[in-house]
Design an enzyme around this catalytic site. Structure first.
Site, PDB file in Angstrom:
ATOM      1  CG  PHE A  73      45.854  43.417  41.943  1.00  0.00           C
ATOM      2  CD1 PHE A  73      46.185  44.764  41.984  1.00  0.00           C
ATOM      3  CD2 PHE A  73      44.558  43.030  42.281  1.00  0.00           C
ATOM      4  CE1 PHE A  73      45.245  45.708  42.370  1.00  0.00           C
ATOM      5  CE2 PHE A  73      43.618  43.971  42.657  1.00  0.00           C
ATOM      6  CZ  PHE A  73      43.966  45.306  42.717  1.00  0.00           C
ATOM      7  CG  ASP A  95      54.014  35.146  42.396  1.00  0.00           C
ATOM      8  OD1 ASP A  95      53.168  35.917  42.876  1.00  0.00           O
ATOM      9  OD2 ASP A  95      53.849  34.561  41.310  1.00  0.00           O
ATOM     10  CB  SER A 134      51.469  31.181  37.058  1.00  0.00           C
ATOM     11  OG  SER A 134      50.866  31.468  38.296  1.00  0.00           O
ATOM     12  N   GLY A 160      51.579  36.705  38.179  1.00  0.00           N
ATOM     13  CA  GLY A 160      52.234  37.877  38.757  1.00  0.00           C
ATOM     14  C   GLY A 160      53.416  38.319  37.911  1.00  0.00           C
ATOM     15  CD  GLN A 215      42.352  29.285  38.692  1.00  0.00           C
ATOM     16  OE1 GLN A 215      42.335  30.238  37.891  1.00  0.00           O
ATOM     17  NE2 GLN A 215      41.276  28.886  39.332  1.00  0.00           N
ATOM     18  CE1 TYR A 226      39.784  31.851  43.453  1.00  0.00           C
ATOM     19  CE2 TYR A 226      37.595  32.802  43.691  1.00  0.00           C
ATOM     20  CZ  TYR A 226      38.962  32.896  43.861  1.00  0.00           C
ATOM     21  OH  TYR A 226      39.502  34.020  44.425  1.00  0.00           O
ATOM     22  CG  ASN A 242      34.173  42.184  42.690  1.00  0.00           C
ATOM     23  OD1 ASN A 242      33.488  41.442  43.407  1.00  0.00           O
ATOM     24  ND2 ASN A 242      34.283  42.008  41.393  1.00  0.00           N
ATOM     25  CB  VAL A 273      35.121  45.078  35.869  1.00  0.00           C
ATOM     26  CG1 VAL A 273      34.767  45.506  37.269  1.00  0.00           C
ATOM     27  CG2 VAL A 273      34.183  45.691  34.864  1.00  0.00           C
ATOM     28  NE  ARG A 312      30.015  40.472  40.684  1.00  0.00           N
ATOM     29  CZ  ARG A 312      28.817  39.998  40.317  1.00  0.00           C
ATOM     30  NH1 ARG A 312      27.713  40.499  40.846  1.00  0.00           N
ATOM     31  NH2 ARG A 312      28.725  39.017  39.442  1.00  0.00           N
TER      32      ARG A 312
HETATM   33  N1  LIG Z   1      41.317  40.492  43.038  1.00  0.00           N
HETATM   34  C1  LIG Z   1      40.170  40.213  43.641  1.00  0.00           C
HETATM   35  O1  LIG Z   1      39.155  40.897  43.439  1.00  0.00           O
HETATM   36  C2  LIG Z   1      40.101  39.057  44.618  1.00  0.00           C
HETATM   37  C3  LIG Z   1      38.864  38.794  45.226  1.00  0.00           C
HETATM   38  C4  LIG Z   1      38.776  37.746  46.126  1.00  0.00           C
HETATM   39  C5  LIG Z   1      39.892  36.992  46.430  1.00  0.00           C
HETATM   40  N2  LIG Z   1      41.071  37.257  45.815  1.00  0.00           N
HETATM   41  C6  LIG Z   1      42.231  36.431  46.173  1.00  0.00           C
HETATM   42  O2  LIG Z   1      43.331  37.295  46.425  1.00  0.00           O
HETATM   43  C7  LIG Z   1      44.540  36.599  46.151  1.00  0.00           C
HETATM   44  C8  LIG Z   1      45.417  37.447  45.255  1.00  0.00           C
HETATM   45  O3  LIG Z   1      44.736  37.654  44.025  1.00  0.00           O
HETATM   46  P1  LIG Z   1      45.128  38.817  43.001  1.00  0.00           P
HETATM   47  O4  LIG Z   1      43.871  39.488  42.609  1.00  0.00           O
HETATM   48  O5  LIG Z   1      46.254  39.613  43.542  1.00  0.00           O
HETATM   49  O6  LIG Z   1      45.575  37.955  41.755  1.00  0.00           O
HETATM   50  P2  LIG Z   1      47.014  37.721  41.078  1.00  0.00           P
HETATM   51  O7  LIG Z   1      46.834  36.697  40.015  1.00  0.00           O
HETATM   52  O8  LIG Z   1      47.599  39.029  40.695  1.00  0.00           O
HETATM   53  O9  LIG Z   1      47.838  37.119  42.281  1.00  0.00           O
HETATM   54  C9  LIG Z   1      48.000  35.729  42.509  1.00  0.00           C
HETATM   55  C10 LIG Z   1      49.480  35.455  42.533  1.00  0.00           C
HETATM   56  O10 LIG Z   1      49.683  34.074  42.833  1.00  0.00           O
HETATM   57  C11 LIG Z   1      50.711  33.590  42.005  1.00  0.00           C
HETATM   58  N3  LIG Z   1      50.547  32.134  41.870  1.00  0.00           N
HETATM   59  C12 LIG Z   1      49.554  31.469  41.234  1.00  0.00           C
HETATM   60  N4  LIG Z   1      49.758  30.147  41.323  1.00  0.00           N
HETATM   61  C13 LIG Z   1      50.904  29.983  42.049  1.00  0.00           C
HETATM   62  C14 LIG Z   1      51.637  28.856  42.477  1.00  0.00           C
HETATM   63  N5  LIG Z   1      51.243  27.593  42.191  1.00  0.00           N
HETATM   64  N6  LIG Z   1      52.766  29.047  43.196  1.00  0.00           N
HETATM   65  C15 LIG Z   1      53.185  30.299  43.497  1.00  0.00           C
HETATM   66  N7  LIG Z   1      52.529  31.413  43.111  1.00  0.00           N
HETATM   67  C16 LIG Z   1      51.396  31.247  42.394  1.00  0.00           C
HETATM   68  C17 LIG Z   1      50.534  34.324  40.673  1.00  0.00           C
HETATM   69  O11 LIG Z   1      51.693  34.348  39.883  1.00  0.00           O
HETATM   70  C18 LIG Z   1      50.139  35.715  41.166  1.00  0.00           C
HETATM   71  O12 LIG Z   1      51.269  36.540  41.344  1.00  0.00           O
HETATM   72  C19 LIG Z   1      44.128  35.244  45.557  1.00  0.00           C
HETATM   73  O13 LIG Z   1      44.179  34.282  46.590  1.00  0.00           O
HETATM   74  C20 LIG Z   1      42.708  35.475  45.106  1.00  0.00           C
HETATM   75  O14 LIG Z   1      41.975  34.266  45.107  1.00  0.00           O
HETATM   76  C21 LIG Z   1      41.204  38.275  44.906  1.00  0.00           C
END
Ligand SMILES: NC(=O)c1ccc[n+]([C@@H]2O[C@H](COP(=O)([O-])OP(=O)(O)OC[C@H]3O[C@@H](n4cnc5c(N)ncnc54)[C@H](O)[C@@H]3O)[C@@H](O)[C@H]2O)c1
Length: 316
Positions: A11, A31, A34, A36, A79, A144, A173, A187, A211
């Site tokens: 995302f 990536d 998993s 994405g 994750q 986490y 968020n 959400v 939030r």
């Molecule tokens: N979305 C939120 O509100 C939010 C809030 C705080 C932190 N984050 C952090 O932002 C980052 C991106 O999150 P997101 O919301 O885009 O989620 P997302 O799941 O869309 O993105 C995470 C990406 O990492 C990839 N991935 C997971 N395990 C992997 C691995 N072992 N090797 C290679 N790729 C792997 C997934 O395929 C995915 O494309 C993350 O680090 C998450 O912890 C997100």
């Protein structure tokens, strides 16, 4: 600038890759798909981005980095589920802790200038005061959150040991187009998708949990700023400082859709924080970042995207 982005098909990562390409940078995305989707990168690949389907825990990330020589590594792969981290803390640590160490090794071996790391408000645990300052104590209450703190400790260690610079972005968020509706964080997408289909929605408890919602486009701006020379060795809250309750959010999403539906009430989930709002002040001072998108406008953009993505095709 040559930027390696992990979690590139996710995302937030895919929006970051799009913006880097738009600004004329060279981008390699990593990536394992998993969670994405390769389709998120279709435009960026047409624009010249390279994509490598690769696990961030795999040593081949170092081979890639040494061969490609990025100046900056933006590490977003993770994750991302708090609940999954409680159910399987070993896998969470494997991806989020060992994966981060592996990415740091890759960045060091490639002679990168800087790593931009993605942390979460989960690193703060149960805050003593609101809005949560970027200097607040890190006392995570989930595996986490603990994994994100571990990442931050390793960043500091690599900076001291190898001179590898870093900036940590602690995200509130995040919401916007491409966010999955099957995750626990999305959400806005969950409400919007259900309301567009005329399906029931629910909030947990009385709906007064709050939030801090920050639009993905604004988050990407923070990464672009952190890729430069500012924010060296710092942690910055990327949020708005505005608290929005679940009921308020539901009303905003329903309003954007033109629905008068009211949510049902489900039991509060154990472990859910009643409130979270961060103070983004140091991001303004340290990075020159301020959130630019109102919640109303951001929800409008998200609803437009959902309407365009024909049923079910926005997720694989
Ligand atoms: N979305 C939120 O509100 C939010 C809030 C705080 C932190 N984050 C952090 O932002 C980052 C991106 O999150 P997101 O919301 O885009 O989620 P997302 O799941 O869309 O993105 C995470 C990406 O990492 C990839 N991935 C997971 N395990 C992997 C691995 N072992 N090797 C290679 N790729 C792997 C997934 O395929 C995915 O494309 C993350 O680090 C998450 O912890 C997100």
């Amino acid at each position: 600038m040559r930027v390696l982005v992990t979690g590139a098909a996710g995302f937030i990562g895919s929006h970051l890759v799009d913006q880097l390409i738009r600004e004329g940078h060279q981008v390699a995305g990593v990536d394992d798909l998993s969670s994405g989707r390769a389709a998120n990168l279709a435009d960026a690949i047409r624009g010249g981005a390279a994509f490598h389907r690769m696990d961030v825990t795999d040593p081949e990330v170092t081979e890639l980095a040494v061969g490609w020589r990025p100046e900056v590594v933006c590490h977003l792969a993770a994750q991302i589920s708090v609940r999954a981290s409680v159910d399987d803390p070993v896998n969470d640590a494997l991806v989020n802790v060992l994966g981060t160490v592996n990415v740091l090794e890759a960045a060091r071996a490639a002679g990168a200038r800087k790593v931009v790391f993605t942390s979460s408000v989960a690193a703060y645990g149960i805050p003593a005061a609101f809005p949560v300052s970027a200097e607040a104590e890190l006392r995570p209450r989930s595996p986490y959150g603990a994994s994100k703190v571990c990442g931050e400790v390793y960043l500091d260690t690599y900076r001291a040991l190898h001179g590898l610079d870093f900036t940590t972005l602690t995200l509130a968020n995040v919401y916007g187009p491409r966010q999955r509706r099957d995750g626990e964080a999305g959400v806005v997408t969950i409400f919007a998708d259900a309301l567009l289909r005329g399906a029931p929605t629910h909030v947990f408890g009385d709906g007064r949990q709050s939030r801090d919602y920050v639009y993905v486009g604004d988050v990407v701006d923070a990464y672009l700023l952190a890729c430069g020379n500012r924010g060296s060795g710092g942690r910055f809250n990327i949020g708005t400082g505005i608290r929005t309750t679940d009921m308020e959010l539901h009303a905003l999403v329903a309003g954007a859709i033109g629905s008068g539906a009211m949510p049902g009430h489900a039991p509060v989930r154990p472990g859910d924080l009643p409130d979270m709002v961060v103070d983004p002040g140091s991001a303004k001072d340290g990075l020159g970042w301020v959130p630019a998108t109102s919640l109303r406008d951001g929800i409008g953009g998200t609803v437009d995207w959902l309407k365009q993505a024909s049923g079910g095709q926005q997720e694989s």
